[in-house]
Design a protein around this motif. Structure first.
Motif, PDB file in Angstrom:
ATOM      1  N   VAL A 315      68.251 103.571 -71.398  1.00 22.88           N
ATOM      2  CA  VAL A 315      67.416 104.506 -70.643  1.00 22.88           C
ATOM      3  C   VAL A 315      65.987 103.965 -70.648  1.00 22.88           C
ATOM      4  CG1 VAL A 315      66.546 106.861 -70.444  1.00 22.88           C
ATOM      5  CG2 VAL A 315      68.881 106.448 -71.251  1.00 22.88           C
ATOM      6  N   ALA A 316      65.432 103.761 -69.479  1.00 16.22           N
ATOM      7  CA  ALA A 316      64.074 103.232 -69.357  1.00 16.22           C
ATOM      8  C   ALA A 316      63.214 104.226 -68.593  1.00 16.22           C
ATOM      9  CB  ALA A 316      64.090 101.886 -68.637  1.00 16.22           C
ATOM     10  N   ASN A 317      61.955 104.333 -68.999  1.00 13.94           N
ATOM     11  CA  ASN A 317      61.049 105.261 -68.327  1.00 13.94           C
ATOM     12  C   ASN A 317      59.649 104.678 -68.262  1.00 13.94           C
ATOM     13  OD1 ASN A 317      60.182 105.576 -70.976  1.00 13.94           O
ATOM     14  ND2 ASN A 317      60.463 107.792 -71.048  1.00 13.94           N
ATOM     15  N   ASN A 318      58.723 105.461 -67.714  1.00 17.72           N
ATOM     16  CA  ASN A 318      57.328 105.031 -67.671  1.00 17.72           C
ATOM     17  C   ASN A 318      56.612 105.495 -68.932  1.00 17.72           C
ATOM     18  OD1 ASN A 318      57.806 107.653 -66.571  1.00 17.72           O
ATOM     19  ND2 ASN A 318      55.727 107.731 -65.773  1.00 17.72           N
ATOM     20  N   ASN A 319      55.490 104.879 -69.226  1.00 18.48           N
ATOM     21  CA  ASN A 319      54.725 105.238 -70.411  1.00 18.48           C
ATOM     22  C   ASN A 319      54.290 106.697 -70.352  1.00 18.48           C
ATOM     23  OD1 ASN A 319      54.694 102.736 -71.794  1.00 18.48           O
ATOM     24  ND2 ASN A 319      53.121 101.975 -70.399  1.00 18.48           N
ATOM     25  N   PHE A 320      54.223 107.318 -71.536  1.00 15.50           N
ATOM     26  CA  PHE A 320      53.706 108.679 -71.585  1.00 15.50           C
ATOM     27  C   PHE A 320      52.201 108.670 -71.353  1.00 15.50           C
ATOM     28  CE2 PHE A 320      51.402 111.891 -73.969  1.00 15.50           C
ATOM     29  CZ  PHE A 320      51.895 113.033 -73.365  1.00 15.50           C
ATOM     30  N   LEU A 321      51.750 109.496 -70.431  1.00 15.44           N
ATOM     31  CA  LEU A 321      50.329 109.701 -70.174  1.00 15.44           C
ATOM     32  C   LEU A 321      50.109 111.191 -69.987  1.00 15.44           C
ATOM     33  CD1 LEU A 321      49.660 106.876 -67.551  1.00 15.44           C
ATOM     34  CD2 LEU A 321      48.940 106.866 -69.947  1.00 15.44           C
ATOM     35  N   ALA A 322      48.973 111.669 -70.459  1.00 15.64           N
ATOM     36  CA  ALA A 322      48.645 113.078 -70.265  1.00 15.64           C
ATOM     37  C   ALA A 322      48.618 113.391 -68.772  1.00 15.64           C
ATOM     38  CB  ALA A 322      47.307 113.404 -70.912  1.00 15.64           C
ATOM     39  N   ASN A 323      49.089 114.577 -68.422  1.00 16.21           N
ATOM     40  CA  ASN A 323      49.075 115.084 -67.052  1.00 16.21           C
ATOM     41  C   ASN A 323      49.986 114.312 -66.104  1.00 16.21           C
ATOM     42  OD1 ASN A 323      47.051 116.965 -67.832  1.00 16.21           O
ATOM     43  ND2 ASN A 323      45.511 115.352 -67.598  1.00 16.21           N
ATOM     44  N   THR A 324      51.020 113.650 -66.659  1.00 11.06           N
ATOM     45  CA  THR A 324      52.013 113.000 -65.811  1.00 11.06           C
ATOM     46  C   THR A 324      53.403 113.404 -66.265  1.00 11.06           C
ATOM     47  OG1 THR A 324      52.220 111.028 -67.203  1.00 11.06           O
ATOM     48  CG2 THR A 324      50.530 110.980 -65.478  1.00 11.06           C
ATOM     49  N   ARG A 325      54.346 113.252 -65.367  1.00 13.28           N
ATOM     50  CA  ARG A 325      55.752 113.483 -65.678  1.00 13.28           C
ATOM     51  C   ARG A 325      56.404 112.129 -65.885  1.00 13.28           C
ATOM     52  NH1 ARG A 325      58.412 117.832 -66.865  1.00 13.28           N
ATOM     53  NH2 ARG A 325      59.834 118.120 -65.115  1.00 13.28           N
ATOM     54  N   GLN A 326      57.122 111.971 -66.993  1.00 14.38           N
ATOM     55  CA  GLN A 326      57.865 110.736 -67.207  1.00 14.38           C
ATOM     56  C   GLN A 326      59.160 110.769 -66.401  1.00 14.38           C
ATOM     57  OE1 GLN A 326      57.449 110.983 -71.693  1.00 14.38           O
ATOM     58  NE2 GLN A 326      57.404 108.752 -71.411  1.00 14.38           N
ATOM     59  N   THR A 327      59.416 109.720 -65.671  1.00 15.51           N
ATOM     60  CA  THR A 327      60.644 109.578 -64.910  1.00 15.51           C
ATOM     61  C   THR A 327      61.295 108.258 -65.319  1.00 15.51           C
ATOM     62  OG1 THR A 327      59.488 108.509 -63.073  1.00 15.51           O
ATOM     63  CG2 THR A 327      59.722 110.905 -62.974  1.00 15.51           C
ATOM     64  N   GLY A 328      62.529 108.026 -64.877  1.00 17.69           N
ATOM     65  CA  GLY A 328      63.152 106.799 -65.330  1.00 17.69           C
ATOM     66  C   GLY A 328      64.489 106.505 -64.700  1.00 17.69           C
ATOM     67  N   SER A 329      65.129 105.466 -65.243  1.00 17.21           N
ATOM     68  CA  SER A 329      66.406 104.972 -64.740  1.00 17.21           C
ATOM     69  C   SER A 329      67.344 104.673 -65.900  1.00 17.21           C
ATOM     70  CB  SER A 329      66.199 103.698 -63.917  1.00 17.21           C
ATOM     71  OG  SER A 329      65.443 103.941 -62.747  1.00 17.21           O
ATOM     72  N   LEU A 330      68.628 104.628 -65.598  1.00 13.58           N
ATOM     73  CA  LEU A 330      69.636 104.145 -66.528  1.00 13.58           C
ATOM     74  C   LEU A 330      69.982 102.724 -66.116  1.00 13.58           C
ATOM     75  CD1 LEU A 330      71.617 104.733 -68.873  1.00 13.58           C
ATOM     76  CD2 LEU A 330      73.227 105.585 -67.145  1.00 13.58           C
ATOM     77  N   LEU A 331      69.889 101.788 -67.071  1.00 14.55           N
ATOM     78  CA  LEU A 331      70.135 100.379 -66.800  1.00 14.55           C
ATOM     79  C   LEU A 331      71.432  99.947 -67.465  1.00 14.55           C
ATOM     80  CD1 LEU A 331      66.596  98.957 -67.711  1.00 14.55           C
ATOM     81  CD2 LEU A 331      67.310 100.064 -65.574  1.00 14.55           C
ATOM     82  N   ALA A 332      72.193  99.115 -66.780  1.00 16.88           N
ATOM     83  CA  ALA A 332      73.354  98.445 -67.365  1.00 16.88           C
ATOM     84  C   ALA A 332      73.005  96.970 -67.485  1.00 16.88           C
ATOM     85  CB  ALA A 332      74.591  98.635 -66.500  1.00 16.88           C
ATOM     86  N   LEU A 333      72.950  96.456 -68.729  1.00 21.53           N
ATOM     87  CA  LEU A 333      72.578  95.067 -68.969  1.00 21.53           C
ATOM     88  C   LEU A 333      73.758  94.294 -69.541  1.00 21.53           C
ATOM     89  CD1 LEU A 333      69.088  95.466 -70.726  1.00 21.53           C
ATOM     90  CD2 LEU A 333      69.613  95.518 -68.281  1.00 21.53           C
ATOM     91  N   ASP A 334      73.824  93.014 -69.225  1.00 21.70           N
ATOM     92  CA  ASP A 334      74.812  92.142 -69.847  1.00 21.70           C
ATOM     93  C   ASP A 334      74.514  92.068 -71.336  1.00 21.70           C
ATOM     94  OD1 ASP A 334      75.628  89.294 -70.877  1.00 21.70           O
ATOM     95  OD2 ASP A 334      76.822  89.615 -69.062  1.00 21.70           O
ATOM     96  N   SER A 335      75.512  92.345 -72.171  1.00 25.18           N
ATOM     97  CA  SER A 335      75.259  92.437 -73.605  1.00 25.18           C
ATOM     98  C   SER A 335      74.922  91.091 -74.235  1.00 25.18           C
ATOM     99  CB  SER A 335      76.472  93.043 -74.318  1.00 25.18           C
ATOM    100  OG  SER A 335      77.611  92.214 -74.160  1.00 25.18           O
ATOM    101  N   GLY A 336      75.299  89.994 -73.578  1.00 28.26           N
ATOM    102  CA  GLY A 336      74.998  88.682 -74.127  1.00 28.26           C
ATOM    103  C   GLY A 336      73.685  88.117 -73.660  1.00 28.26           C
TER     104      GLY A 336
END
Length: 563
Positions: A315-336
């Motif tokens: 799970v990846a998101n944007n940095n926490f900043l005051a007065n913002t909403r954190q949003t993000g994506s689910l990533l599938a990465l090659d384990s190797g």
């Protein structure tokens, strides 16, 4: 990405609202708890420091000391295999939280010990700290992350699961990321019985034998010892492991980290891998996604591994900043190679916009027996779903969004084999156990706080919206009335709950201070044991040892429950 909706609360307001959902009813509850404590002589004081039947740290020194101090205790180190281990948050790399040994009955608190030596309470008595899950070896050594000061210093310690006696303890130099809710400090055991914990500057501390009393604690730096040693002070402050460490079945480990821009090692926030052969690698989440709004791995969110071991889910998101909403994506990465295989933006199914992927949450991906992936989020606009959020649902390659669940806030679902729910007559081979609170001061919430068994492959109309959601199979209302919410009930207090197929039950913690067994054959709470007098706190995990003891955290203390 900044939330541009004019009616949306900013992140600081959201935090205040989430806290107030609990705090507004705590003064009455805490007063009641004090009376209960005094009358019943509860073993843990309301201050949260608790007491332990285990001895304090011994003074003999063993091994090297990259983390700051190794102590051995009076325990001898465990040598005999007792049963299956509980390796990580959620028990295994998929985070299924299913025990493979029958749990003991709740006969007594066998032993207890603090996991926080200096708990910090809000002005209304709320404990905003996420505590890491106990992990337990096959030889019944319980390894605990322990916060040792208000300044967020840590150690990890090994105790005999039978007695609670201290076997060894290691002080970590880990630097906790700054955040409003204290993030999770976790430990992990790999299948080869190595135990891993985070250190400062992105280094990983480990011991080759988690059970050995006089073992040596070593360290490895994923971007190289040479680079780290050349700028140790600066990198200790700049590079922070911000997720639990996950080990796969082949003894490779993965974790997320944050990196301050301009750091001497030239790192950018992302995902790191340490192979079973000791080789290391890392990738920047922004670079592999090509999305500058995806700046890091979500804090507290443990990476999950596919059942074939070829893919990790992040799970990846944007940095926490005051007065913002954190949003993000689910990533599938090659384990190797850590190459990006696929990704999907996490979308609120009601509002059809970016969901809130909050660093306040510990929600981590769950990989189901069929390879489907689940992840909890908060709603796009606070309160549109009573602050319950949503459980998003995808196929293994993330190309298909499936029916969501009706609750996702700070919760990782547990796998429930359909065969242990006799009343279930559907076609799914597995169900999900989830927290199902309905917060009384968000939207139209009524304080009827539940846990639930839901069917991920059958849908019904959500009771709170027009969205089609996973069908409820069983629900269990909290058993303790909330004195501050007429008609409401005190919350269930779990972020992952252990499922026991042998007794066909779920082991679940409550903010009323009790640990409960939810029997799925009768849909009743058939056992309970009082741990504390009750406290509003961040959600906590339950775990199971190889001898069937149950472990639960309440008010900064871990309790071993069983014989």
């Amino acid at each position: 990405m900044k939330n541009t909706q004019p009616n949306n609360l900013n992140e600081t307001e959201i935090d205040s609202k989430l806290v107030n959902l609990k705090n507004q009813r705590r003064s009455k509850l805490l007063f009641t708890s004090v009376l209960t404590l005094c009358a019943a002589a509860i073993v843990v004081a309301c201050g949260g420091s608790g007491s332990s039947s285990a001895p304090s740290n011994g003074g003999s020194t063993g091994g090297t000391n990259p983390g700051g101090g190794t102590s051995t205790g009076t325990g001898n180190g465990n040598t005999t295999v007792v049963g299956p281990p509980w390796l990580s948050f959620g028990g295994n790399p998929q985070h299924e939280a299913v025990t493979t040994v029958a749990t003991q009955s709740f006969g007594k608190i066998a032993w207890q010990t603090p996991v926080d030596l200096a708990p910090q309470y809000s002005s209304q008595g709320y404990l905003l700290v996420h505590y890491g899950s106990p992990v337990i070896t096959a030889k019944n050594t319980v390894i605990l992350p322990v916060k040792t000061s208000a300044g967020l210093s840590y150690r990890f310690e090994a105790r005999d699961g039978a007695t609670g006696d201290l076997i060894w303890s290691e002080t970590s130099d880990y630097v906790m990321p700054s955040h409003r809710w204290t993030p999770t400090y976790n430990v992990t055991i790999a299948p080869n019985n190595k135990v891993y914990a985070a250190g400062a500057g992105g280094k990983v501390l480990y011991r080759d034998d988690a059970d050995a009393k006089n073992g040596t604690t070593k360290s490895i730096v994923f971007y190289g010892d040479t680079a780290y040693n050349a700028n140790k002070t600066a990198l200790d402050a700049a590079i922070i492991i911000n997720t639990p460490i996950t080990a796969d079945v082949n003894n490779n480990v993965y974790f997320g980290f944050t990196a301050t821009p301009g750091n001497p090692a030239g790192l950018v926030s992302g995902v790191a891998r340490i192979g079973s052969d000791g080789k290391t690698s890392w990738v920047s989440t922004a670079a592999i996604t090509g999305n500058t709004n995806i700046s890091k791995v979500a804090t507290n969110s443990a990476i999950a591994v596919s059942r074939d071991g070829k893919t990790i889910y992040v799970v990846a998101n944007n940095n926490f900043l005051a007065n913002t909403r954190q949003t993000g994506s689910l990533l599938a990465l090659d384990s190797g190679t850590l190459a990006l295989k696929s990704s999907v933006q996490l979308i609120d199914p009601l509002e059809k916009g970016p969901a809130n992927v909050s660093d306040d949450s510990t929600a981590s991906p769950l990989v189901g027996p069929d390879g489907d992936v689940y992840i909890g989020v908060l709603e796009k606009s606070y309160g549109t779903h009573n602050a319950r959020g949503w459980l998003l649902h995808f196929n293994a390659d993330l190309s298909q969004s499936k029916t969501p669940g009706s609750f996702g806030w700070d919760d990782t679902p547990s796998i429930v084999p359909a065969s242990i729910v006799p009343s279930y007559k559907g076609a799914s081979t597995y169900l999900l156990m989830v927290k199902y609170n309905n917060y009384e001061r968000a939207g139209s919430g009524d304080g009827m706080n539940q846990i639930a068994i839901i069917d991920p492959h059958t849908e019904e109309t959500d009771k709170l919206s027009t969205v089609k959601v996973m069908k409820e199979v069983l629900t269990m209302l909290g058993p303790t009335p909330d004195p501050a919410v007429p008609g409401g009930f005190i919350e269930w207090c779990v972020n992952t709950a252990a499922v026991d197929p042998f007794t066909k039950s779920v082991i679940v913690n409550s903010e009323d201070g009790n640990l409960y067994r939810w029997d799925l054959t009768t849909n009743k709470l058939t056992e309970k044991i009082r741990l504390t007098s009750g406290l509003g706190e961040s959600y906590t995990p339950t775990a199971v040892g190889p001898d069937g003891k149950v472990y639960a955290i309440n008010n900064a203390v871990v309790f071993a429950v069983g014989k």
